[in-house]
Design a protein around this motif. Structure first.
Motif, PDB file in Angstrom:
ATOM      1  N   HIS A 145       0.823  -1.228   0.000  1.00 16.26           N
ATOM      2  CA  HIS A 145       0.000   0.000   0.000  1.00 16.26           C
ATOM      3  C   HIS A 145       0.853   1.273   0.000  1.00 16.26           C
ATOM      4  CE1 HIS A 145      -2.372  -3.278   1.840  1.00 16.26           C
ATOM      5  NE2 HIS A 145      -3.383  -2.747   1.194  1.00 16.26           N
ATOM      6  N   ILE A 146       1.737   1.373  -0.988  1.00 20.85           N
ATOM      7  CA  ILE A 146       2.768   2.429  -0.985  1.00 20.85           C
ATOM      8  C   ILE A 146       2.229   3.836  -1.242  1.00 20.85           C
ATOM      9  CG2 ILE A 146       4.685   0.906  -1.604  1.00 20.85           C
ATOM     10  CD1 ILE A 146       4.276   1.866  -4.526  1.00 20.85           C
ATOM     11  N   TRP A 147       1.027   3.959  -1.831  1.00 23.34           N
ATOM     12  CA  TRP A 147       0.490   5.290  -2.192  1.00 23.34           C
ATOM     13  C   TRP A 147       0.208   6.160  -0.969  1.00 23.34           C
ATOM     14  CZ3 TRP A 147      -1.642   0.548  -3.041  1.00 23.34           C
ATOM     15  CH2 TRP A 147      -2.785   0.223  -2.324  1.00 23.34           C
ATOM     16  N   PHE A 148       0.170   5.554   0.222  1.00 23.75           N
ATOM     17  CA  PHE A 148      -0.120   6.361   1.412  1.00 23.75           C
ATOM     18  C   PHE A 148       1.104   7.080   1.985  1.00 23.75           C
ATOM     19  CE2 PHE A 148      -4.231   4.038   1.767  1.00 23.75           C
ATOM     20  CZ  PHE A 148      -4.999   5.179   1.630  1.00 23.75           C
ATOM     21  N   ASP A 149       2.232   6.960   1.311  1.00 26.27           N
ATOM     22  CA  ASP A 149       3.383   7.809   1.627  1.00 26.27           C
ATOM     23  C   ASP A 149       3.524   8.795   0.467  1.00 26.27           C
ATOM     24  OD1 ASP A 149       6.024   8.900   1.670  1.00 26.27           O
ATOM     25  OD2 ASP A 149       6.634   7.296   3.043  1.00 26.27           O
ATOM     26  N   ILE A 150       3.276  10.068   0.726  1.00 20.39           N
ATOM     27  CA  ILE A 150       3.275  11.070  -0.356  1.00 20.39           C
ATOM     28  C   ILE A 150       4.652  11.171  -1.016  1.00 20.39           C
ATOM     29  CG2 ILE A 150       2.880  13.523  -0.910  1.00 20.39           C
ATOM     30  CD1 ILE A 150       0.835  13.561   1.427  1.00 20.39           C
ATOM     31  N   ASP A 151       5.727  11.002  -0.232  1.00 20.40           N
ATOM     32  CA  ASP A 151       7.075  11.049  -0.823  1.00 20.40           C
ATOM     33  C   ASP A 151       7.291   9.896  -1.804  1.00 20.40           C
ATOM     34  OD1 ASP A 151       7.886  13.388   0.405  1.00 20.40           O
ATOM     35  OD2 ASP A 151       8.617  12.350   2.196  1.00 20.40           O
ATOM     36  N   TYR A 152       6.761   8.726  -1.472  1.00 25.55           N
ATOM     37  CA  TYR A 152       6.834   7.598  -2.414  1.00 25.55           C
ATOM     38  C   TYR A 152       6.086   7.942  -3.700  1.00 25.55           C
ATOM     39  CZ  TYR A 152       8.539   4.069   0.951  1.00 25.55           C
ATOM     40  OH  TYR A 152       9.282   3.328   1.834  1.00 25.55           O
ATOM     41  N   ARG A 205       4.853  16.544 -14.781  1.00 29.04           N
ATOM     42  CA  ARG A 205       5.353  15.924 -13.552  1.00 29.04           C
ATOM     43  C   ARG A 205       5.769  16.985 -12.542  1.00 29.04           C
ATOM     44  NH1 ARG A 205      10.312  16.838 -12.180  1.00 29.04           N
ATOM     45  NH2 ARG A 205      11.151  16.092 -14.173  1.00 29.04           N
ATOM     46  N   LYS A 206       6.421  18.032 -13.039  1.00 27.44           N
ATOM     47  CA  LYS A 206       6.875  19.117 -12.169  1.00 27.44           C
ATOM     48  C   LYS A 206       5.668  19.795 -11.491  1.00 27.44           C
ATOM     49  CE  LYS A 206      10.120  22.928 -12.394  1.00 27.44           C
ATOM     50  NZ  LYS A 206       9.656  24.225 -12.860  1.00 27.44           N
ATOM     51  N   VAL A 207       4.659  20.088 -12.274  1.00 26.99           N
ATOM     52  CA  VAL A 207       3.443  20.727 -11.736  1.00 26.99           C
ATOM     53  C   VAL A 207       2.789  19.812 -10.697  1.00 26.99           C
ATOM     54  CG1 VAL A 207       1.061  21.415 -12.341  1.00 26.99           C
ATOM     55  CG2 VAL A 207       2.981  22.108 -13.801  1.00 26.99           C
ATOM     56  N   TYR A 208       2.727  18.512 -11.008  1.00 27.82           N
ATOM     57  CA  TYR A 208       2.055  17.581 -10.096  1.00 27.82           C
ATOM     58  C   TYR A 208       2.835  17.414  -8.793  1.00 27.82           C
ATOM     59  CZ  TYR A 208      -0.871  13.794  -8.471  1.00 27.82           C
ATOM     60  OH  TYR A 208      -1.731  13.035  -7.719  1.00 27.82           O
ATOM     61  N   ILE A 209       4.145  17.356  -8.888  1.00 29.14           N
ATOM     62  CA  ILE A 209       4.954  17.202  -7.664  1.00 29.14           C
ATOM     63  C   ILE A 209       4.806  18.438  -6.768  1.00 29.14           C
ATOM     64  CG2 ILE A 209       7.354  17.129  -6.819  1.00 29.14           C
ATOM     65  CD1 ILE A 209       7.815  14.808  -8.672  1.00 29.14           C
ATOM     66  N   GLU A 210       4.679  19.606  -7.385  1.00 29.69           N
ATOM     67  CA  GLU A 210       4.414  20.814  -6.579  1.00 29.69           C
ATOM     68  C   GLU A 210       3.094  20.677  -5.824  1.00 29.69           C
ATOM     69  OE1 GLU A 210       4.805  24.259  -9.122  1.00 29.69           O
ATOM     70  OE2 GLU A 210       6.927  23.794  -9.406  1.00 29.69           O
ATOM     71  N   LYS A 211       2.089  20.129  -6.506  1.00 32.71           N
ATOM     72  CA  LYS A 211       0.784  19.898  -5.846  1.00 32.71           C
ATOM     73  C   LYS A 211       0.921  18.894  -4.695  1.00 32.71           C
ATOM     74  CE  LYS A 211      -2.168  20.819  -9.853  1.00 32.71           C
ATOM     75  NZ  LYS A 211      -3.079  20.223 -10.846  1.00 32.71           N
ATOM     76  N   LEU A 212       1.748  17.865  -4.900  1.00 32.78           N
ATOM     77  CA  LEU A 212       1.946  16.861  -3.841  1.00 32.78           C
ATOM     78  C   LEU A 212       2.691  17.464  -2.650  1.00 32.78           C
ATOM     79  CD1 LEU A 212       2.801  13.632  -5.910  1.00 32.78           C
ATOM     80  CD2 LEU A 212       0.637  14.188  -4.814  1.00 32.78           C
ATOM     81  N   ASN A 213       3.626  18.363  -2.922  1.00 34.88           N
ATOM     82  CA  ASN A 213       4.331  19.044  -1.825  1.00 34.88           C
ATOM     83  C   ASN A 213       3.362  19.880  -0.998  1.00 34.88           C
ATOM     84  OD1 ASN A 213       6.903  18.045  -2.338  1.00 34.88           O
ATOM     85  ND2 ASN A 213       7.371  19.650  -3.817  1.00 34.88           N
ATOM     86  N   LYS A 214       2.442  20.548  -1.690  1.00 33.95           N
ATOM     87  CA  LYS A 214       1.435  21.381  -1.017  1.00 33.95           C
ATOM     88  C   LYS A 214       0.502  20.482  -0.184  1.00 33.95           C
ATOM     89  CE  LYS A 214      -1.941  24.949  -2.225  1.00 33.95           C
ATOM     90  NZ  LYS A 214      -3.234  24.401  -2.609  1.00 33.95           N
ATOM     91  N   LEU A 215       0.142  19.354  -0.773  1.00 37.41           N
ATOM     92  CA  LEU A 215      -0.720  18.389  -0.069  1.00 37.41           C
ATOM     93  C   LEU A 215      -0.058  17.940   1.231  1.00 37.41           C
ATOM     94  CD1 LEU A 215      -3.097  16.277   0.082  1.00 37.41           C
ATOM     95  CD2 LEU A 215      -1.589  14.724  -1.171  1.00 37.41           C
ATOM     96  N   LYS A 216       1.223  17.608   1.138  1.00 35.88           N
ATOM     97  CA  LYS A 216       1.940  17.093   2.303  1.00 35.88           C
ATOM     98  C   LYS A 216       1.934  18.119   3.444  1.00 35.88           C
ATOM     99  CE  LYS A 216       6.394  15.143   3.497  1.00 35.88           C
ATOM    100  NZ  LYS A 216       7.773  14.979   3.074  1.00 35.88           N
ATOM    101  N   LYS A 217       2.131  19.362   3.091  1.00 35.70           N
ATOM    102  CA  LYS A 217       2.124  20.421   4.107  1.00 35.70           C
ATOM    103  C   LYS A 217       0.731  20.541   4.744  1.00 35.70           C
ATOM    104  CE  LYS A 217       3.141  25.195   5.102  1.00 35.70           C
ATOM    105  NZ  LYS A 217       1.944  25.215   5.955  1.00 35.70           N
ATOM    106  N   GLU A 218      -0.310  20.498   3.917  1.00 40.47           N
ATOM    107  CA  GLU A 218      -1.682  20.593   4.433  1.00 40.47           C
ATOM    108  C   GLU A 218      -2.010  19.426   5.363  1.00 40.47           C
ATOM    109  OE1 GLU A 218      -3.373  22.497   0.338  1.00 40.47           O
ATOM    110  OE2 GLU A 218      -4.833  21.367   1.512  1.00 40.47           O
ATOM    111  N   VAL A 219      -1.528  18.233   4.987  1.00 37.96           N
ATOM    112  CA  VAL A 219      -1.782  17.041   5.804  1.00 37.96           C
ATOM    113  C   VAL A 219      -1.097  17.182   7.166  1.00 37.96           C
ATOM    114  CG1 VAL A 219      -1.299  14.552   5.987  1.00 37.96           C
ATOM    115  CG2 VAL A 219      -2.207  15.490   3.857  1.00 37.96           C
ATOM    116  N   TYR A 220       0.154  17.622   7.172  1.00 36.83           N
ATOM    117  CA  TYR A 220       0.865  17.831   8.444  1.00 36.83           C
ATOM    118  C   TYR A 220       0.141  18.847   9.317  1.00 36.83           C
ATOM    119  CZ  TYR A 220       5.104  15.074   7.729  1.00 36.83           C
ATOM    120  OH  TYR A 220       5.989  14.046   7.588  1.00 36.83           O
ATOM    121  N   ASP A 221      -0.312  19.953   8.694  1.00 36.20           N
ATOM    122  CA  ASP A 221      -1.017  21.000   9.450  1.00 36.20           C
ATOM    123  C   ASP A 221      -2.279  20.449  10.104  1.00 36.20           C
ATOM    124  OD1 ASP A 221       0.889  22.804   8.795  1.00 36.20           O
ATOM    125  OD2 ASP A 221      -0.252  23.833   7.227  1.00 36.20           O
TER     126      ASP A 221
END
Ligand SMILES: [Zn+2]
Length: 301
Positions: free
Chosen positions: A127-134, A161-177
Motif C-alpha cells: 500500500h505504498i500510495w499512502f506515503d506522499i514522498d513515495y 510531472r513538475k506541476v504535479y509534484i508541486e501539488k503533492l508538496n502542497k498536499l503534504k504540508k496541508e496534511v501535516y497542518d
C-alpha cells in the motif's frame, strides 16, 4: 481458458487496423488501480489513450480480470500496475503477457525502505500510495516510462510531472497542518484492513487493521476480541470503515467494544485501496488524501 485467449488473439489481429484508427495513433496505456490511473492521468494528460481497469469501490486484492479487461490488456502498448502482489488475482494474466511492456510502479521505491510483510509473496506491504514522498518518486518513474515510449513528448511529461509534484508538496504540508490538531496519544488508526501502515509511518500514527494486510483473509472472532480489548485499553474514540471493504467486520468490532461497556463510534468511511467516484474530489489522489485526513482527525480529536 488457453483456447479462448487464442481465439481472442486471432480476433484482435483482424481488429488491429480498426483499433489503430480508433485510437488516433496515440499510445494505448492501461492502468490497474484508481490511484495509478489518477497519477498517469496527471503526467500524461491527453497525450495517450488511458484506460483504468478498476473503478471506485473496487478491491484490488480480490479483483479478477473480465473478458473486456483482457482485450484492453492485449491492445495496450504500456501497462502500469502496483505490484508487490497487490493485484493478487491479475498476476496470472500478466504472466501470459510477457511480450507486453508491464511496469510495476512499486519498482520506483527502494525496497530497503518498504515495510515488510509475511503475508504477501513479495514480502512487502503493497500500500505504498499512502506515503506522499513515495508517490512523488512514482510520478518521476511514470514520467520516465512515458518519455521512453513517446520521446517527442518528453518535455510535456516533464512539465506535467513538475506541476504535479508541486501539488503533492502542497498536499503534504496541508496534511501535516491538519494532523497537528491531534495530540500524539490520540493518533491511533483502527481500520477494516491494514492499508495504512505507510500512512502511519509517514505521519506518526499507530495503525491497526482488523483484516490484516489483505482482504483475502477474513477476520476471526479472536481478532475481533483482541482488537476490541486494545480499543478499550487505549480509549480509542473512533474506528473506520473503508470504501473497498464490506462494513460488517468493523461493525462487528464496534459491537464487541460496546458490549464491554466502552463506546466507540464509526468515525467515517476512508478511501484505502480505491479512490472515490470519478468526477468527485475524492476521485483524485489529492482529494482522497485530504478527505481521509480530515475524516480521521475530526473523528479522533
Ligand atoms: Zn489493501
Amino acid at each position: 481458458m488457453q483456447k479462448s485467449i487464442f481465439i481472442l488473439f486471432i480476433s484482435l489481429l483482424f481488429l488491429n487496423c480498426k483499433n489503430e484508427k480508433e485510437t488516433n495513433g496515440k499510445l494505448n496505456v492501461v492502468t490497474t488501480t484508481t490511484m495509478i490511473t489518477d497519477l498517469v492521468t496527471n503526467i500524461a494528460q491527453d497525450e495517450v489513450n488511458l484506460q483504468g481497469l478498476m473503478g471506485s469501490g473496487v478491491d484490488p486484492h480480490l479483483y479478477k480480470a473480465s473478458e473486456g479487461d483482457v482485450t484492453k490488456l492485449y491492445n495496450a502498448d504500456l501497462i502500469f500496475y502496483n505490484g508487490l502482489h497487490l493485484e493478487g488475482k491479475l498476476v496470472e494474466v500478466f504472466e501470459k503477457m510477457k511480450n507486453k511492456k508491464t511496469i510495476a510502479i512499486s519498482a520506483a521505491i527502494d525496497k530497503n525502505t518498504l515495510i515488510g510483510s509475511d503475508y504477501f509473496a513479495s514480502n512487502y506491504d503493497p500500500h505504498i500510495w499512502f506515503d506522499i514522498d513515495y508517490w512523488k518518486e512514482v510520478a518521476v518513474f511514470v514520467e520516465y516510462y512515458l518519455s521512453e515510449a513517446i520521446p517527442e513528448k518528453s518535455a510535456v511529461f516533464a512539465s506535467n510531472r513538475k506541476v504535479y509534484i508541486e501539488k503533492l508538496n502542497k498536499l503534504k504540508k496541508e496534511v501535516y497542518d491538519k494532523i497537528d490538531e491531534l495530540p500524539q496519544e490520540q493518533r491511533i488508526l483502527v481500520t477494516a484492513h491494514d492499508a495504512f501502515n505507510y500512512f502511519g509511518k509517514a505521519f506518526d500514527f499507530e495503525v491497526v487493521g482488523l483484516q490484516g494486510l489483505s482482504t483475502a483473509t477474513e477476520a476471526g472472532v479472536q481478532d475481533v476480541q483482541n482488537l476490541s480489548n486494545f480499543i478499550i485499553e487505549k480509549q480509542v474514540k473512533a474506528i473506520f470503515v473503508e470504501s473497498s471493504v464490506p462494513k460488517r467486520t468493523v461493525e462487528a468490532l464496534q459491537a464487541a467494544v460496546n458490549s464491554k461497556g466502552h463506546h466507540v463510534t464509526i468515525g467515517g468511511l476512508l478511501y484505502s485501496d480505491a479512490l472515490g467516484d470519478k468526477g468527485t474530489i475524492e476521485g483524485t489522489y489529492i482529494g482522497m488524501f485530504k478527505y481521509n485526513v480530515n475524516t480521521i482527525v475530526n473523528a479522533l480529536k
